[in-house]
Design a protein around this motif. Sequence first.
Motif, PDB file in Angstrom:
ATOM      1  N   ASN A  73       2.214 -11.847 -14.750  1.00 57.28           N
ATOM      2  CA  ASN A  73       3.174 -10.769 -14.523  1.00 57.28           C
ATOM      3  C   ASN A  73       4.565 -11.264 -14.901  1.00 57.28           C
ATOM      4  OD1 ASN A  73       1.312  -8.970 -13.495  1.00 57.28           O
ATOM      5  ND2 ASN A  73       1.645  -9.615 -11.381  1.00 57.28           N
ATOM      6  N   GLU A  74       5.401 -10.341 -15.293  1.00 57.70           N
ATOM      7  CA  GLU A  74       6.786 -10.704 -15.581  1.00 57.70           C
ATOM      8  C   GLU A  74       7.519 -10.948 -14.266  1.00 57.70           C
ATOM      9  OE1 GLU A  74       8.200 -11.199 -18.549  1.00 57.70           O
ATOM     10  OE2 GLU A  74       6.212 -10.877 -19.411  1.00 57.70           O
ATOM     11  N   HIS A  88       9.461 -11.320  -0.954  1.00 59.19           N
ATOM     12  CA  HIS A  88       8.931  -9.960  -0.965  1.00 59.19           C
ATOM     13  C   HIS A  88       9.461  -9.154  -2.149  1.00 59.19           C
ATOM     14  CE1 HIS A  88      12.729  -9.115   1.168  1.00 59.19           C
ATOM     15  NE2 HIS A  88      12.608  -7.895   0.693  1.00 59.19           N
ATOM     16  N   GLN A  89      10.557  -9.589  -2.779  1.00 59.73           N
ATOM     17  CA  GLN A  89      11.048  -8.911  -3.970  1.00 59.73           C
ATOM     18  C   GLN A  89      10.282  -9.341  -5.221  1.00 59.73           C
ATOM     19  OE1 GLN A  89      15.081 -10.257  -3.450  1.00 59.73           O
ATOM     20  NE2 GLN A  89      15.793  -8.169  -3.061  1.00 59.73           N
ATOM     21  N   LEU A  90       9.595 -10.469  -5.166  1.00 61.87           N
ATOM     22  CA  LEU A  90       8.852 -10.961  -6.322  1.00 61.87           C
ATOM     23  C   LEU A  90       7.535 -10.216  -6.525  1.00 61.87           C
ATOM     24  CD1 LEU A  90       9.417 -14.791  -6.013  1.00 61.87           C
ATOM     25  CD2 LEU A  90      10.479 -13.203  -7.614  1.00 61.87           C
TER      26      LEU A  90
END
Length: 122
Positions: A73-74, A88-90
């Motif tokens: 994933n990017e 949690h933002q990743l």
Amino acid sequence: MDGTYWNIALSNAALGTIGALLGGLVLAGALVWAVPLGIRTRRREPGPPKANEHPTLPESGPVHESSEIREPNEVPRAADESERLTPHQLGGPGSRRSDRQERPRWESGGGGSFGSGGSGRT
């Protein structure tokens, strides 16, 4: 003899020896006490499972291994260079299933050794 000499002798060598002897006796007593305690604890535990209590295969047979091609994933970028992303933002897992599921193969005539720098087949 004078009482001063006895105090010096008793305080240095004898007290160290007596302390080591008492410490060893306490340690040996604790180990002797631990054996019956372990035996009593082991007797209260359930025994090993019997042959008919073991898990069995499902009706459909054994579950087979699956293999798939994954791609990363990017990684999201922060809006500002000074901002840090929190876990949690990743997002979730770091890879996803690829659209192309064919395995890459060597081209014919190519080398079989990784990084050798050789010409391959001659």
